[in-house]
Design a protein around this motif. Structure first.
Motif, short mmCIF file in Angstrom:
data_model
loop_
_atom_site.label_atom_id
_atom_site.label_comp_id
_atom_site.label_asym_id
_atom_site.label_seq_id
_atom_site.Cartn_x
_atom_site.Cartn_y
_atom_site.Cartn_z
N LYS A 146 0.85 -1.19 0.00
CA LYS A 146 0.00 0.00 0.00
C LYS A 146 0.89 1.24 0.00
O LYS A 146 2.04 1.20 0.45
N THR B 144 10.03 -3.69 2.99
CA THR B 144 9.51 -2.37 3.39
C THR B 144 10.65 -1.45 3.78
O THR B 144 10.68 -0.26 3.40
N ASP C 39 2.93 -5.58 2.43
CA ASP C 39 2.11 -6.40 3.31
C ASP C 39 2.44 -7.89 3.21
O ASP C 39 2.40 -8.61 4.21
N SER C 40 2.74 -8.36 2.00
CA SER C 40 3.04 -9.78 1.82
C SER C 40 3.88 -9.96 0.57
O SER C 40 3.90 -9.10 -0.33
#
Length: 374
Positions: free
Chosen positions: A72, A122, A137-138
């Motif tokens: 995101k 990240t 996120d994954s």
């Protein structure tokens, strides 16, 4: 036969009639007998190494990561590129069409472990973009690899063939890897099908003849593009799109007497809009679909005798399709009584005059169609 997972090729032997492959799985080792074996097992190809085929080339001194992730913080409207021109620390994040994933690409140090967890990626993104709002996120899939440019000395050893990365590896710059591998597979696939149906085995020799020079040129192109990418440049010109690749020097490209045509044997067959006999709109590419050869007769009077494996399409007001706006004539440079022979992979084999159909075409088709079709 459906694809089988959880199986591994452990060895093979070939003789004059076929290949015996040893396959290991959870139940033990099995022997599979086939007429041919095709190695599509990547840059570290077990098949290529078993054949002792040299893999000439060089390591390019660049290591990179690639990861398909859910994240995101970025929109899906464009590629996102940060630190353009910084060859060691730039990062690219692009949306993967048809999915909810993004692909992260970035150079990494030549040595050491790379953290490919969501938290690790990240942190990498934050470090290289300066933004803390982009959060991975994954991770669906990831890899770290060293870039090489290498080409197999041979694509065929007896009844065993190399396809795709087993035959050539190169930097991903330009995006030709998948395209080139699929073209390898299609080129070999229709030839294998023809030979299995009874065509002369010599047809398979044209696989290496046609595809290896394409890969050699592609390796040079992607290496040049890698040098440009290090300097912050990215380009997607016509050469990169591979639409002009062809086989004019191939032994499968027949030189006919029609020299004024816009395309010649070995060129990619152009598409063109046209109409069916009932007036319905269609295109040449729709006619070329399938494993058969296609013979287009432009404004010709007599239809040649039928032949198994050959689709004959007459173009004209009284023919099978109508070139009502002249798009076919323009694309190919055709006049009345010109004939276009198109291969199963969508390349022109020859442009012929009606006078050449009886002998030149018949002799040519004897080389590429099963004997039962003669």
């Amino acid at each position: 036969m459906a694809p089988q997972f959880g199986r591994r090729l452990t060895g093979f032997e070939q003789d004059a009639d076929g290949v015996a492959a040893r396959i290991a799985d959870a139940a033990g080792e099995h022997l599979i007998r086939a007429r041919f074996l095709v190695g599509t097992d990547g840059g570290r190809s077990f098949v290529r190494q078993s054949l002792s085929v040299a893999f000439q080339g060089e390591t390019l001194g660049v290591r990179a990561l690639v990861a398909d992730v859910r994240l995101k913080g970025l929109d899906r409207l464009a590629w996102h590129r940060f630190q353009r021109g910084a060859s060691a620390t730039q990062i690219m994040i692009c949306p993967l069409a048809g999915t909810d994933l993004f692909q992260v690409q970035a150079p990494v140090p030549l040595d050491g472990e790379v953290d490919l967890t969501p938290a690790g990626l990240t942190e990498l993104v934050k470090d290289r973009t300066g933004r803390s709002d982009i959060v991975v996120d994954s991770v669906s899939w990831s890899s770290v690899y060293s870039m090489n440019a290498r080409l197999a000395d041979r694509y065929r050893v007896g009844r065993v063939f190399l396809v795709g990365d087993a035959a050539h590896i190169h930097p991903p710059t330009g995006g030709q890897g998948l395209n080139t591998s699929v073209q390898d597979a299609y080129n070999l696939g229709w030839k294998l099908a023809a030979v299995l149906a009874g065509a002369p085995d010599a047809l398979l020799d044209t696989y290496e003849e046609e595809r290896r020079p394409i890969a050699a040129d592609m390796l040079g192109l992607t290496t040049r593009l890698l040098d440009e990418a290090k300097a912050g440049l990215m380009r997607r010109n016509r050469e990169v799109r591979q639409l002009d690749l062809g086989y004019r020097t191939s032994s499968l490209s027949l030189r006919g007497s029609i020299s004024e045509a816009r395309v010649q044997g070995g060129d990619r067959a152009p598409d063109a809009p046209c109409r069916g006999r009932a007036g319905q709109p269609t295109r040449l590419f729709a006619l070329f679909q399938g494993p058969q050869w296609t013979l287009l007769g432009y404004d010709a009077v007599d239809r040649p005798p039928p032949r198994e494996g050959l689709r004959i399409v007459m173009v004209g007001n009284q023919g099978d399709i109508i070139d009502d706006k002249g798009h076919i004539a323009d694309a190919y440079g055709l006049r009345s009584d010109h004939w276009v022979l198109v291969r199963p992979d969508g390349y022109v084999a020859a442009i012929l005059a009606t006078s050449e159909l009886d002998k030149a075409l018949r002799v040519y088709l004897d080389r590429v169609l099963p004997a039962s079709a003669c």
